[in-house]
Design an enzyme around this catalytic site. Structure first.
Site, PDB file in Angstrom:
ATOM      1  N   PRO A   1      11.736  -1.420   0.304  1.00  0.00           N
ATOM      2  CA  PRO A   1      13.361  -2.009   0.107  1.00  0.00           C
ATOM      3  C   PRO A   1      14.024  -2.352   1.329  1.00  0.00           C
ATOM      4  O   PRO A   1      13.967  -1.663   2.250  1.00  0.00           O
ATOM      5  CB  PRO A   1      14.152  -0.709  -0.456  1.00  0.00           C
ATOM      6  CG  PRO A   1      12.915   0.180  -0.432  1.00  0.00           C
ATOM      7  CD  PRO A   1      11.707   0.078   0.285  1.00  0.00           C
ATOM      8  N   GLU A   2      14.453  -3.710   1.021  1.00  0.00           N
ATOM      9  CA  GLU A   2      14.997  -4.112   2.317  1.00  0.00           C
ATOM     10  C   GLU A   2      16.433  -4.291   1.811  1.00  0.00           C
ATOM     11  O   GLU A   2      16.921  -3.940   0.794  1.00  0.00           O
ATOM     12  CB  GLU A   2      14.701  -5.630   2.748  1.00  0.00           C
ATOM     13  CG  GLU A   2      13.006  -5.547   2.943  1.00  0.00           C
ATOM     14  CD  GLU A   2      12.672  -6.888   3.513  1.00  0.00           C
ATOM     15  OE1 GLU A   2      13.223  -7.638   4.289  1.00  0.00           O
ATOM     16  OE2 GLU A   2      11.368  -7.201   3.114  1.00  0.00           O
TER      17      GLU A   2
ATOM     18  N   HIS B   1       5.865  12.775  -7.554  1.00  0.00           N
ATOM     19  CA  HIS B   1       6.616  12.318  -6.400  1.00  0.00           C
ATOM     20  C   HIS B   1       8.039  12.354  -6.579  1.00  0.00           C
ATOM     21  O   HIS B   1       8.963  11.575  -5.927  1.00  0.00           O
ATOM     22  CB  HIS B   1       6.132  10.921  -5.792  1.00  0.00           C
ATOM     23  CG  HIS B   1       4.725  10.820  -5.773  1.00  0.00           C
ATOM     24  ND1 HIS B   1       4.027  12.037  -4.799  1.00  0.00           N
ATOM     25  CD2 HIS B   1       3.674  10.106  -6.337  1.00  0.00           C
ATOM     26  CE1 HIS B   1       2.830  11.471  -4.774  1.00  0.00           C
ATOM     27  NE2 HIS B   1       2.316  10.462  -5.554  1.00  0.00           N
TER      28      HIS B   1
ATOM     29  N   ARG C   1       5.068   7.446  -0.979  1.00  0.00           N
ATOM     30  CA  ARG C   1       4.482   7.643   0.444  1.00  0.00           C
ATOM     31  C   ARG C   1       5.588   8.450   1.452  1.00  0.00           C
ATOM     32  O   ARG C   1       5.003   8.742   2.465  1.00  0.00           O
ATOM     33  CB  ARG C   1       4.537   6.194   1.136  1.00  0.00           C
ATOM     34  CG  ARG C   1       3.351   5.438   0.182  1.00  0.00           C
ATOM     35  CD  ARG C   1       3.366   4.021   1.033  1.00  0.00           C
ATOM     36  NE  ARG C   1       2.783   3.941   2.444  1.00  0.00           N
ATOM     37  CZ  ARG C   1       2.813   2.752   2.885  1.00  0.00           C
ATOM     38  NH1 ARG C   1       3.115   1.755   2.269  1.00  0.00           N
ATOM     39  NH2 ARG C   1       2.228   2.855   3.956  1.00  0.00           N
TER      40      ARG C   1
ATOM     41  N   LYS D   1      16.158 -12.347  25.487  1.00  0.00           N
ATOM     42  CA  LYS D   1      14.924 -11.689  24.661  1.00  0.00           C
ATOM     43  C   LYS D   1      13.919 -12.555  24.699  1.00  0.00           C
ATOM     44  O   LYS D   1      13.935 -13.754  24.250  1.00  0.00           O
ATOM     45  CB  LYS D   1      15.428 -11.392  23.302  1.00  0.00           C
ATOM     46  CG  LYS D   1      16.748 -10.511  23.256  1.00  0.00           C
ATOM     47  CD  LYS D   1      16.520  -9.256  22.604  1.00  0.00           C
ATOM     48  CE  LYS D   1      17.761  -8.412  22.688  1.00  0.00           C
ATOM     49  NZ  LYS D   1      17.645  -7.052  22.750  1.00  0.00           N
TER      50      LYS D   1
END
Length: 280
Positions: A2-3, A98, A120, A161
């Site tokens: 998920p972003e 889970h 996970r 950067k």
DNA sequence: AACGAGACCTGGCAGC
DNA sequence: TGCTGCCAGGTCTCGT
């Protein structure tokens, strides 16, 4: 997994069911919490969360990839890691493998249960109140969905950067919400090669990137996010943005703009996809 | 200070 | 069929 778009899809769906609005005049109250293990990626602040039982859910917000449940000035912060999901469940429903946490809400006379599942366990829950801000939220940079104007001002910062622009986009303390998929996609749409040192990105390209990122994220939100393997919204429906990927997971397939095969590269141990002809 | 590598986990898949 | 190794949307921690 998920972003930002996937987290926002979950937030919008939970909001629809749990947050007070004209059609739902009463706020949802936290009625019960159940933990099936003491930890996810980090120990769960069980006691503090347990103490929220009885409080009303005033809002659901999001910063970057973090989902924030707001209870009368106190917050529960949820990060989905790679494989975390929230879904509505029925009280009688058997637990799945889970399933780690269930929050029960009382919405008028009805009970609604949401369950956090995460194979996970890279996800985690945090707690914050006026005494103590979440250490995770405190570190975050600007939200990637915000207006591009503010992000354009970050151009000054990138002058210091030397890191590759793609790695910088993944740095949540710089810009919060872009993950591995949308970093490749946004760089393609902005015609920037992913290995370009950040301080060598031109002003023009940077502005373009700042415009493309929120557009891309918004489009994905409208399509329900990207579903790879296991992501789904709270109603367990999958998103469809993955069908529109320009470059992500398309190694050797032809570029949708110039037909040259999409190339693959590992950057900082993460898969990176780009078109060598379109992105300079 | 800034960057990269390793660690944390499980499940799915390719290859043998 | 079944074993092995590799890969995955994230991010913290540690070493250089």
């Amino acid at each position: 997994m998920p972003e930002l778009p996937e987290v926002e899809v979950v937030r919008l769906q939970l909001e629809q069911h749990l947050i007070q609005k004209p059609t739902q005049p009463e706020a949802a109250r936290l009625h019960s919490v159940q933990f099936f293990r003491p930890d996810l990626r980090f120990p769960i602040p069980q006691k503090q969360i347990q103490n929220l039982v009885g409080k009303s859910l005033a809002g659901l917000s999001r910063h970057g990839k973090y989902l924030i449940f707001e209870f009368e000035g106190k917050k529960v912060i949820s990060h989905l890691g790679m494989t975390g999901t929230w879904r509505f469940v029925e009280p009688s429903e058997p637990r799945k493998t889970h399933d780690h946490v269930i929050f029960g809400f009382q919405v008028r006379h009805k009970k609604k249960l949401i369950c956090y599942n995460d194979p996970r366990r890279f996800g985690f829950l945090d707690y914050a109140d006026t005494q103590k801000e979440s250490q995770f939220l405190a570190k975050l940079g600007l939200d990637a969905l915000l207006s591009s104007q503010k992000k354009k001002q970050l151009f000054l910062q990138i002058q210091n950067k030397e890191a590759a622009i793609k790695n910088l986009l993944l740095d949540q303390s710089f810009l919060a919400g872009v993950g591995n998929i949308y970093a490749s996609e946004a760089l393609f749409l902005s015609r920037i090669h992913p290995t370009t040192p950040a301080n060598q990105v031109s002003r023009q390209k940077w502005d373009r990137l700042c415009n493309e990122i929120p557009k891309l994220l918004q489009t994905s939100i409208e399509l329900g996010g990207s579903s790879i393997d296991d992501f789904h919204g709270v109603d367990e429906k999958s998103g469809s943005y993955q069908d529109r990927f320009w470059v992500y997971d398309r190694e050797n397939e032809s570029c949708k703009v110039c037909r040259k095969p999409i190339e693959f590269l590992k950057m900082g141990q993460r898969s990176t996809y780009y078109c060598a002809r379109c992105q300079k």
